[in-house]
Scaffold this motif. Structure first.
Motif, PDB file in Angstrom:
ATOM      1  N   LEU A  79    -124.423  -9.318 -34.634  1.00  0.00           N
ATOM      2  CA  LEU A  79    -123.517  -9.941 -35.593  1.00  0.00           C
ATOM      3  C   LEU A  79    -122.917  -8.921 -36.553  1.00  0.00           C
ATOM      4  O   LEU A  79    -121.744  -9.042 -36.933  1.00  0.00           O
ATOM      5  CB  LEU A  79    -124.255 -11.038 -36.360  1.00  0.00           C
ATOM      6  CG  LEU A  79    -124.582 -12.271 -35.516  1.00  0.00           C
ATOM      7  CD1 LEU A  79    -125.538 -13.200 -36.266  1.00  0.00           C
ATOM      8  CD2 LEU A  79    -123.304 -13.026 -35.150  1.00  0.00           C
ATOM      9  N   SER A  80    -123.677  -7.934 -36.938  1.00  0.00           N
ATOM     10  CA  SER A  80    -123.104  -6.916 -37.826  1.00  0.00           C
ATOM     11  C   SER A  80    -122.060  -6.075 -37.092  1.00  0.00           C
ATOM     12  O   SER A  80    -121.100  -5.583 -37.710  1.00  0.00           O
ATOM     13  CB  SER A  80    -124.207  -6.026 -38.405  1.00  0.00           C
ATOM     14  OG  SER A  80    -124.903  -5.326 -37.392  1.00  0.00           O
ATOM     15  N   ALA A  81    -122.207  -5.924 -35.770  1.00  0.00           N
ATOM     16  CA  ALA A  81    -121.176  -5.231 -34.996  1.00  0.00           C
ATOM     17  C   ALA A  81    -119.949  -6.115 -34.807  1.00  0.00           C
ATOM     18  O   ALA A  81    -118.808  -5.632 -34.853  1.00  0.00           O
ATOM     19  CB  ALA A  81    -121.746  -4.823 -33.634  1.00  0.00           C
ATOM     20  N   GLU A  82    -120.180  -7.416 -34.605  1.00  0.00           N
ATOM     21  CA  GLU A  82    -119.064  -8.349 -34.395  1.00  0.00           C
ATOM     22  C   GLU A  82    -118.273  -8.570 -35.677  1.00  0.00           C
ATOM     23  O   GLU A  82    -117.056  -8.810 -35.636  1.00  0.00           O
ATOM     24  CB  GLU A  82    -119.619  -9.681 -33.884  1.00  0.00           C
ATOM     25  CG  GLU A  82    -118.586 -10.648 -33.384  1.00  0.00           C
ATOM     26  CD  GLU A  82    -117.961 -10.228 -32.061  1.00  0.00           C
ATOM     27  OE1 GLU A  82    -116.838 -10.678 -31.788  1.00  0.00           O
ATOM     28  OE2 GLU A  82    -118.603  -9.466 -31.315  1.00  0.00           O
ATOM     29  N   PHE A  83    -118.949  -8.484 -36.821  1.00  0.00           N
ATOM     30  CA  PHE A  83    -118.299  -8.681 -38.130  1.00  0.00           C
ATOM     31  C   PHE A  83    -118.507  -7.413 -38.951  1.00  0.00           C
ATOM     32  O   PHE A  83    -119.352  -7.357 -39.848  1.00  0.00           O
ATOM     33  CB  PHE A  83    -118.888  -9.910 -38.826  1.00  0.00           C
ATOM     34  CG  PHE A  83    -118.730 -11.192 -38.059  1.00  0.00           C
ATOM     35  CD1 PHE A  83    -117.555 -11.922 -38.132  1.00  0.00           C
ATOM     36  CD2 PHE A  83    -119.750 -11.656 -37.229  1.00  0.00           C
ATOM     37  CE1 PHE A  83    -117.400 -13.106 -37.409  1.00  0.00           C
ATOM     38  CE2 PHE A  83    -119.601 -12.833 -36.510  1.00  0.00           C
ATOM     39  CZ  PHE A  83    -118.424 -13.553 -36.593  1.00  0.00           C
ATOM     40  N   PRO A  84    -117.744  -6.368 -38.660  1.00  0.00           N
ATOM     41  CA  PRO A  84    -118.012  -5.045 -39.243  1.00  0.00           C
ATOM     42  C   PRO A  84    -117.805  -4.952 -40.749  1.00  0.00           C
ATOM     43  O   PRO A  84    -118.288  -4.001 -41.369  1.00  0.00           O
ATOM     44  CB  PRO A  84    -117.037  -4.128 -38.498  1.00  0.00           C
ATOM     45  CG  PRO A  84    -115.954  -5.036 -38.001  1.00  0.00           C
ATOM     46  CD  PRO A  84    -116.625  -6.335 -37.698  1.00  0.00           C
ATOM     47  N   ASP A  85    -117.120  -5.913 -41.339  1.00  0.00           N
ATOM     48  CA  ASP A  85    -116.916  -5.886 -42.790  1.00  0.00           C
ATOM     49  C   ASP A  85    -117.979  -6.680 -43.542  1.00  0.00           C
ATOM     50  O   ASP A  85    -117.967  -6.711 -44.775  1.00  0.00           O
ATOM     51  CB  ASP A  85    -115.535  -6.442 -43.136  1.00  0.00           C
ATOM     52  CG  ASP A  85    -114.405  -5.563 -42.595  1.00  0.00           C
ATOM     53  OD1 ASP A  85    -114.594  -4.336 -42.530  1.00  0.00           O
ATOM     54  OD2 ASP A  85    -113.350  -6.113 -42.212  1.00  0.00           O
ATOM     55  N   ALA A  86    -118.878  -7.315 -42.813  1.00  0.00           N
ATOM     56  CA  ALA A  86    -119.891  -8.154 -43.461  1.00  0.00           C
ATOM     57  C   ALA A  86    -120.977  -7.303 -44.108  1.00  0.00           C
ATOM     58  O   ALA A  86    -121.366  -6.244 -43.603  1.00  0.00           O
ATOM     59  CB  ALA A  86    -120.512  -9.097 -42.442  1.00  0.00           C
ATOM     60  N   LEU A  87    -121.477  -7.793 -45.217  1.00  0.00           N
ATOM     61  CA  LEU A  87    -122.654  -7.227 -45.861  1.00  0.00           C
ATOM     62  C   LEU A  87    -123.879  -7.558 -45.014  1.00  0.00           C
ATOM     63  O   LEU A  87    -124.027  -8.685 -44.543  1.00  0.00           O
ATOM     64  CB  LEU A  87    -122.811  -7.832 -47.257  1.00  0.00           C
ATOM     65  CG  LEU A  87    -124.070  -7.460 -48.052  1.00  0.00           C
ATOM     66  CD1 LEU A  87    -123.986  -6.021 -48.532  1.00  0.00           C
ATOM     67  CD2 LEU A  87    -124.238  -8.415 -49.233  1.00  0.00           C
ATOM     68  N   VAL A  88    -124.765  -6.591 -44.809  1.00  0.00           N
ATOM     69  CA  VAL A  88    -126.026  -6.847 -44.128  1.00  0.00           C
ATOM     70  C   VAL A  88    -127.093  -7.046 -45.206  1.00  0.00           C
ATOM     71  O   VAL A  88    -127.367  -6.134 -46.002  1.00  0.00           O
ATOM     72  CB  VAL A  88    -126.416  -5.705 -43.184  1.00  0.00           C
ATOM     73  CG1 VAL A  88    -127.772  -5.988 -42.527  1.00  0.00           C
ATOM     74  CG2 VAL A  88    -125.336  -5.523 -42.108  1.00  0.00           C
ATOM     75  N   LEU A  89    -127.647  -8.228 -45.237  1.00  0.00           N
ATOM     76  CA  LEU A  89    -128.562  -8.639 -46.308  1.00  0.00           C
ATOM     77  C   LEU A  89    -129.988  -8.671 -45.769  1.00  0.00           C
ATOM     78  O   LEU A  89    -130.345  -9.543 -44.971  1.00  0.00           O
ATOM     79  CB  LEU A  89    -128.150 -10.023 -46.823  1.00  0.00           C
ATOM     80  CG  LEU A  89    -129.047 -10.692 -47.859  1.00  0.00           C
ATOM     81  CD1 LEU A  89    -129.210  -9.830 -49.099  1.00  0.00           C
ATOM     82  CD2 LEU A  89    -128.472 -12.051 -48.231  1.00  0.00           C
ATOM     83  N   LEU A  90    -130.793  -7.710 -46.193  1.00  0.00           N
ATOM     84  CA  LEU A  90    -132.187  -7.625 -45.751  1.00  0.00           C
ATOM     85  C   LEU A  90    -133.080  -8.242 -46.824  1.00  0.00           C
ATOM     86  O   LEU A  90    -133.460  -7.598 -47.797  1.00  0.00           O
ATOM     87  CB  LEU A  90    -132.577  -6.163 -45.505  1.00  0.00           C
ATOM     88  CG  LEU A  90    -134.009  -5.910 -45.034  1.00  0.00           C
ATOM     89  CD1 LEU A  90    -134.294  -6.643 -43.725  1.00  0.00           C
ATOM     90  CD2 LEU A  90    -134.269  -4.414 -44.891  1.00  0.00           C
ATOM     91  N   SER A  91    -133.410  -9.508 -46.636  1.00  0.00           N
ATOM     92  CA  SER A  91    -134.306 -10.178 -47.578  1.00  0.00           C
ATOM     93  C   SER A  91    -135.748  -9.872 -47.200  1.00  0.00           C
ATOM     94  O   SER A  91    -136.088  -9.749 -46.027  1.00  0.00           O
ATOM     95  CB  SER A  91    -134.051 -11.691 -47.578  1.00  0.00           C
ATOM     96  OG  SER A  91    -134.121 -12.214 -46.262  1.00  0.00           O
TER      97      SER A  91
END
Length: 221
Positions: A79-91
């Motif tokens: 998903l982070s590759a498919e949506f490259p502008d998205a923030l990756v949120l590691l909770s």
């Protein structure tokens, strides 16, 4: 719409609170395991994705602005590759031990029953067909069987959690990654998303006691 936030955290890391917070901040739905309870056809999509048959993510998650918790966070790489502008949120929780304590009393308890062959179905919020129920069971078995070498062993589960945190940290550029704990509240999220901080308390939902009560109500015990 496209995801603006891709959750990479395991369950029981404040993901239900994050769902509520992100929906408020972004003004659109946030995908969470709870969605599978009300969208039973989704289970087969996630099951197949685990087997390597990926959906059209933009279509499948088209109405969502964010996703946290499993099954979304299991596919954080895709998903982070498919949506490259998205923030990756590691909770995450304040310690692996506190995370395990919460996980052991809730999510793992139900998953272990399923893996032992317990005939009781996983909980759901809507009527589902036998095919949908089977897909949900297969999805859960795939997720938990893949995540934990031995879901019945405390040290093995904690080690898997710690490995996951390390892999995400090593894989995602610092400029795109936000680590967040339940006590952090609004500020880090709003700063990362360049949004104003709401003038109200951060939502705190789905405590261990709340989840256990809900599992009872939904026939999960």
């Amino acid at each position: 719409m496209g995801l603006r936030v891709v959750g990479a955290g395991f369950p029981r890391t404040g993901t239900t609170s994050l769902k509520a917070a992100l929906e408020q901040l972004l003004g659109a739905p946030c995908y969470h395991m709870r969605e599978v309870f009300v969208r039973p056809d989704d289970a087969a999509v996630w099951r197949d994705a685990y087997a390597g048959v990926m959906p059209d993510w933009h279509r499948f998650l088209g109405e969502y602005a964010a996703g946290v918790d499993w099954p979304v966070s299991w596919f954080w790489r895709e998903l982070s590759a498919e949506f490259p502008d998205a923030l990756v949120l590691l909770s995450r929780r304040e310690s692996p031990e506190r995370w395990y304590q919460s996980m052991d009393q809730t999510v793992l308890e139900g998953a272990r029953r399923l893996m032992r062959g317990d005939s009781r179905r996983p909980p759901t919020l809507v009527d589902i067909t036998p095919e949908q129920a089977r897909a949900k069971e297969e999805m859960i078995q795939a997720l938990f069987g893949g995540a934990f070498e031995d879901p019945f062993d405390r040290d093995s589960v904690i080690a898997a959690y710690e490995r996951h945190l390390a892999v995400v940290r090593a894989s995602v550029p610092a400029s795109r990654l936000l680590e967040w704990q339940p006590g952090d509240g609004w500020q880090p999220l709003c700063a990362a998303l360049d949004l104003p901080i709401p003038d109200e308390p951060f939502p705190h939902e789905n405590s261990t006691a709340d989840m256990r009560a809900r599992m009872n109500d939904m026939g999960g015990q």
